[in-house]
Motif scaffolding. Structure first.
Motif, short mmCIF file in Angstrom:
data_model
loop_
_atom_site.label_atom_id
_atom_site.label_comp_id
_atom_site.label_asym_id
_atom_site.label_seq_id
_atom_site.Cartn_x
_atom_site.Cartn_y
_atom_site.Cartn_z
N ASN A 16 2.26 84.88 6.07
CA ASN A 16 2.89 83.86 6.88
C ASN A 16 4.40 83.90 6.74
O ASN A 16 4.93 84.64 5.90
CB ASN A 16 2.35 82.48 6.46
CG ASN A 16 2.26 81.53 7.62
OD1 ASN A 16 3.21 81.37 8.38
ND2 ASN A 16 1.12 80.90 7.76
N GLU A 17 5.08 83.10 7.53
CA GLU A 17 6.54 82.93 7.48
C GLU A 17 6.92 82.53 6.06
O GLU A 17 6.36 81.59 5.50
CB GLU A 17 6.92 81.86 8.49
CG GLU A 17 8.06 80.96 8.13
CD GLU A 17 9.43 81.50 8.43
OE1 GLU A 17 10.12 81.80 7.44
OE2 GLU A 17 9.81 81.60 9.59
N ASN A 18 7.84 83.24 5.46
CA ASN A 18 8.14 83.03 4.05
C ASN A 18 9.62 82.76 3.79
O ASN A 18 10.08 82.83 2.67
CB ASN A 18 7.70 84.25 3.23
CG ASN A 18 7.42 83.90 1.79
OD1 ASN A 18 6.84 82.88 1.50
ND2 ASN A 18 7.84 84.76 0.89
N TRP A 19 10.38 82.42 4.83
CA TRP A 19 11.80 82.16 4.65
C TRP A 19 12.08 80.66 4.59
O TRP A 19 12.72 80.18 3.67
CB TRP A 19 12.61 82.82 5.76
CG TRP A 19 14.08 82.59 5.59
CD1 TRP A 19 14.91 83.26 4.74
CD2 TRP A 19 14.87 81.61 6.25
NE1 TRP A 19 16.18 82.74 4.83
CE2 TRP A 19 16.19 81.71 5.76
CE3 TRP A 19 14.60 80.63 7.19
CZ2 TRP A 19 17.22 80.90 6.19
CZ3 TRP A 19 15.62 79.82 7.63
CH2 TRP A 19 16.92 79.97 7.13
N ASP A 20 11.61 79.93 5.58
CA ASP A 20 11.88 78.50 5.68
C ASP A 20 10.83 77.71 4.90
O ASP A 20 9.65 77.74 5.25
CB ASP A 20 11.88 78.08 7.14
CG ASP A 20 12.25 76.62 7.36
OD1 ASP A 20 12.36 75.86 6.38
OD2 ASP A 20 12.42 76.23 8.54
N PRO A 21 11.20 76.97 3.85
CA PRO A 21 10.23 76.21 3.08
C PRO A 21 9.52 75.12 3.88
O PRO A 21 8.44 74.65 3.50
CB PRO A 21 11.05 75.61 1.92
CG PRO A 21 12.47 75.73 2.32
CD PRO A 21 12.56 76.84 3.33
N ASP A 22 10.09 74.72 5.01
CA ASP A 22 9.43 73.73 5.86
C ASP A 22 8.09 74.24 6.39
O ASP A 22 7.19 73.46 6.68
CB ASP A 22 10.32 73.32 7.04
CG ASP A 22 11.46 72.40 6.62
OD1 ASP A 22 11.38 71.80 5.52
OD2 ASP A 22 12.43 72.28 7.40
N VAL A 23 7.97 75.55 6.54
CA VAL A 23 6.71 76.13 7.02
C VAL A 23 5.58 75.81 6.04
O VAL A 23 4.49 75.42 6.44
CB VAL A 23 6.83 77.64 7.26
CG1 VAL A 23 5.48 78.25 7.63
CG2 VAL A 23 7.85 77.93 8.35
N ARG A 24 5.83 75.95 4.75
CA ARG A 24 4.82 75.64 3.74
C ARG A 24 4.42 74.17 3.81
O ARG A 24 3.24 73.83 3.77
CB ARG A 24 5.32 75.97 2.33
CG ARG A 24 5.38 77.45 2.06
CD ARG A 24 5.89 77.71 0.65
NE ARG A 24 6.12 79.12 0.45
CZ ARG A 24 5.26 79.94 -0.12
NH1 ARG A 24 4.11 79.49 -0.55
NH2 ARG A 24 5.54 81.21 -0.26
N THR A 25 5.43 73.29 3.90
CA THR A 25 5.15 71.85 3.99
C THR A 25 4.36 71.52 5.24
O THR A 25 3.39 70.76 5.19
CB THR A 25 6.47 71.06 3.94
OG1 THR A 25 7.18 71.40 2.75
CG2 THR A 25 6.20 69.56 3.95
N ASP A 26 4.75 72.10 6.37
CA ASP A 26 4.03 71.87 7.62
C ASP A 26 2.60 72.38 7.54
O ASP A 26 1.67 71.75 8.06
CB ASP A 26 4.76 72.51 8.80
CG ASP A 26 6.02 71.76 9.20
OD1 ASP A 26 6.15 70.56 8.84
OD2 ASP A 26 6.88 72.36 9.88
N MET A 27 2.41 73.53 6.89
CA MET A 27 1.06 74.09 6.74
C MET A 27 0.19 73.16 5.89
O MET A 27 -0.97 72.89 6.24
CB MET A 27 1.12 75.49 6.13
CG MET A 27 -0.23 76.16 6.03
SD MET A 27 -0.98 76.54 7.61
CE MET A 27 -0.10 78.02 8.03
N ILE A 28 0.73 72.67 4.79
CA ILE A 28 -0.01 71.73 3.94
C ILE A 28 -0.39 70.49 4.74
O ILE A 28 -1.53 70.02 4.68
CB ILE A 28 0.83 71.36 2.70
CG1 ILE A 28 0.96 72.57 1.77
CG2 ILE A 28 0.22 70.17 1.97
CD1 ILE A 28 2.01 72.41 0.69
#
Length: 104
Positions: A16-28
């Motif tokens: 997955n996208e691994n640059w913007d930490p917001d992606v992890r938060t949105d995925m969770i």
């Protein structure tokens, strides 16, 4: 070709996208909406996060196949390998890595 396989039913692997930490938060947040904790599940032997973790693991998946080019993983610019832990408390996880192909 690199194959990664996680040997657990309440964790997963994804590319997955691994640059913007917001992606992890949105995925969770998104997975929490799809499989929320609560009393709606029959299987809850290990707590309220048990069955939602199995659902999330099934949705994301237990393995990845990533091409290897010139000795390097052929991922996209922003891609990273995520090990997704869906349980609330810490667990020891094992990942099997297998490389297949011919040396060029």
């Amino acid at each position: 070709m690199l194959n990664l396989f996680i040997q657990h039913t309440s964790a997963a692997l994804t590319l997955n996208e691994n640059w913007d930490p917001d992606v992890r938060t949105d995925m969770i947040d998104a997975l929490g909406r799809i499989a929320p904790e609560g009393s709606m599940y029959r299987h809850n032997d290990e707590g309220p996060d048990d069955m939602p973790a199995h659902v999330k693991s099934s949705l994301i998946g237990a393995s990845l196949n990533i091409p290897i080019t010139n000795g390097h993983l052929a991922t996209g610019t922003w891609q990273g390998i995520w090990m997704c832990e869906f349980r609330s408390r810490a667990h020891v996880r094992s990942i099997v890595a297998t490389i297949q192909g011919e040396e060029m």
